[in-house]
Design an enzyme around this catalytic site. Structure first.
Site, short mmCIF file in Angstrom:
data_model
loop_
_atom_site.label_atom_id
_atom_site.label_comp_id
_atom_site.label_asym_id
_atom_site.label_seq_id
_atom_site.Cartn_x
_atom_site.Cartn_y
_atom_site.Cartn_z
N CYS A 173 0.87 -1.19 0.00
CA CYS A 173 0.00 0.00 0.00
C CYS A 173 0.90 1.23 0.00
CB CYS A 173 -0.89 0.04 1.24
SG CYS A 173 -1.71 -1.51 1.62
N CYS B 212 -7.33 -2.80 -5.08
CA CYS B 212 -5.93 -2.36 -5.05
C CYS B 212 -5.00 -3.56 -5.05
CB CYS B 212 -5.65 -1.52 -3.80
SG CYS B 212 -6.04 0.22 -3.97
#
Lengths: 152, 108, 295
Positions: free
Chosen positions: C211, C256
């Site tokens: 991330c 994601c």
């Protein structure tokens, strides 16, 4: 639109190759000729020469092609002889050029409208205004449609 | 989503002859007819194809809508009112369904 | 960076992943274009939102920024106007669900909780919370499911069902403007926070991204035409222009992770719950913006 980014890259790359080689792009995409036909359908055969009192407002870059704000307006008293009958919006690079036709009346007060449209890719957006006295105006703006970062 | 729900924003009051701004939104997927499902079959088109705004029974403004209008279609436009009354908004679906909303305005 | 250029790289092997990661990292650096998040204030119906806050102790930067600041003017405008915000259609739908009796117990949310504007005011800013019954963190979606199962005689919602998204959006919207603030002292929240932090910085997938790779190391830069935000959680569920629909947090996390070409963990799995705790904590001080509007 549910094409993944791999397909999107492939489509645009493929289309570029086709165009360069002189072939027509894949049938799923409209082109300038089809848009011209649509314009003439709305105007009864002519391609309006100038924007005149018509203003077309679009973002320069669309953050996402799925929802692109668009506004049109014509400077008009909207009474007596000075009346706007309708305004058409076309998208030259979409599968079909038609987006919307706004129709006005004396009770509109102003010849203006705003909406949100889908643009399949970077292309010209075209607005055509039809006046009650038979005059037409046309405005054109290019909108860049981007592919998101990770395609997510 | 469930039954399409309209939202309209009309000023509560206006002066006679004033040009007011009206905003409308309705929840609707506006299925364009361009998408394919996971098996490769085209998902059939199903959109709102017409929007009309009437005032005291007379048409003020209308739209003929193509699939290139985004989901949850938004329309903003003007109206000039001479008297108090009721705005009526109508959305027509490809499948024939009609969705409606109403708003009153007081004209001083 | 052209994705197509190295699509053919073999997927197997730690070294392939690291090699790909180096390629990508250097490609990202070469195509780096910096743009500042805008210097503007977000007011919704006259109420000012906190879109910039001092970063929590331990974070390697000074300020946490709402994703709103990274979007184009037209997108920002959509969120600032509560009439034009299409997410509000889902808030309305959520209100309808709130007031509808469902299930064999003959209850609606309103039967116990009355007027959500009162009973739910400010609540969502403190979620995820510790849930002693399940001995793990609980978010709004799971809290709704708990009520459905224990008090209404219903099944939990299917993940990302329209009703789940609408009701979650409605409940979180009752905290609009409230600064995010979690209680990490409750139960084992602290150890889940640790796990979440580990996950945030863990590189996974064929692209070998964490991330942090995008949202911390490269926030403010462009990845293709996307202006990379800090990836905060304060606006979820979010109305995304791309889907023209509400997108839940776990849907976005899975998206994601899918985009790093890693296996996607299940929604509400331990992995994603830990990540939600840590991620939400990173945005401490930012206002709840649900339903936010993003690209």
């Amino acid at each position: 639109m549910k094409i993944n980014r791999r397909q999107a890259l492939g489509l645009s790359a493929g289309a570029a190759v086709f165009a360069a080689a002189g072939f027509r792009a894949a049938p799923a995409v409209a082109d300038v000729a089809a848009t011209e036909v649509a314009i003439k359908e709305f105007t009864g055969g002519i391609i309006p020469a100038e924007a005149g009192k018509l203003t077309l407002k679009t973002p320069e870059i669309a953050e996402n092609g799925n929802t692109v704000p668009v506004s049109v307006s014509v400077e008009s008293a909207m009474s007596g002889d000075d009346m706007v009958e309708s305004i058409a919006i076309l998208a030259e690079g979409n599968p079909n050029p038609g987006v919307v036709v706004f129709s006005f009346t004396p009770m509109s007060g102003a010849a203006a409208a705003t909406t949100r449209m889908r643009l399949a890719k970077t292309q010209n957006v075209i607005a055509i205004a039809k006046m009650a006295d038979g005059t037409f105006y046309m405005d054109k703006k290019e909108v860049k449609v981007t592919i998101g970062g990770c395609g997510g | 989503m469930a039954t399409p729900r309209p939202r309209v924003k009309v000023p509560k009051t206006a002066a006679a002859g004033e040009v007011i701004t009206i905003k409308t939104l309705i929840s609707h997927d506006m299925e364009s007819g361009q998408r394919k499902d996971s098996e490769g079959n085209t998902i059939p088109r199903k959109i709102i194809n017409k929007f009309t705004c009437d005032f005291n029974g007379q048409t003020v403004f209308s739209c003929d809508i193509d699939p290139a209008i985004s989901a949850n279609p938004y329309f903003e436009f003007n109206a000039k009112v001479a008297e108090s009354g009721t705005f009526k908004f109508t959305w027509v679906d490809d499948d024939g369904s009609v969705y409606e909303a109403e708003e009153k305005i007081e004209v001083k | 960076m052209r994705r197509g250029a190295w699509e053919g790289l073999p997927v197997r092997g730690k070294f392939a992943a690291i090699g790909a990661g180096v390629l990508v990292a250097s490609a990202l650096a070469f195509s780096a274009v910096q743009a500042e998040p805008v210097d503007e204030t977000l007011s919704i119906d006259g109420v000012e939102m906190t879109t910039r806050a001092k970063a929590r102790e331990g974070l390697p930067f000074d300020e946490v920024l709402s994703g709103w600041l990274f979007r184009e003017a037209e997108t920002r405008q959509l969120e600032a106007d509560s009439f034009e915000n299409p997410g509000m259609l889902y808030v309305e739908r959520g209100e309808e669900i709130w007031n509808t009796v469902e299930g064999p117990a003959g209850q609606s949310c309103a039967s116990c909780h009355g007027d959500a504007a009162e009973s739910m005011a400010g609540i969502a800013a403190h979620y995820p919370k510790w849930d002693a019954d399940s001995q793990r963190p609980i978010n709004i979606e799971l809290r709704i499911d708990k009520c459905r199962v224990e008090h209404m005689g219903l099944e939990p919602y299917k993940f990302d069902s329209d009703d789940q998204k609408a009701l979650t959006t409605y409940i979180k919207h009752q905290s609009l403007g409230e600064p995010v603030n979690l209680d990490l002292a409750e139960g084992d929240m602290q150890s889940w926070w640790e796990r979440g932090k580990e996950r945030y910085y863990l590189r996974t997938g064929q692209l070998n991204f964490a991330c942090a790779s995008c949202h911390e190391a490269n926030s403010g830069l462009y990845i293709r035409a996307d202006h990379l935000s800090q990836g905060q959680a304060n606006g979820f569920p979010t109305y995304r222009l791309k889907q023209a629909d509400m997108v839940s947090l776990h849907n976005r996390l899975r998206g994601c992770i899918r985009d790093t070409r890693a296996e996607t963990p299940a929604a509400f799995s331990d992995e994603l719950m830990a990540l939600e705790v840590y991620l939400t904590w990173r945005g401490t001080g930012l206002s709840v913006e649900t339903p936010a509007v993003r690209q």
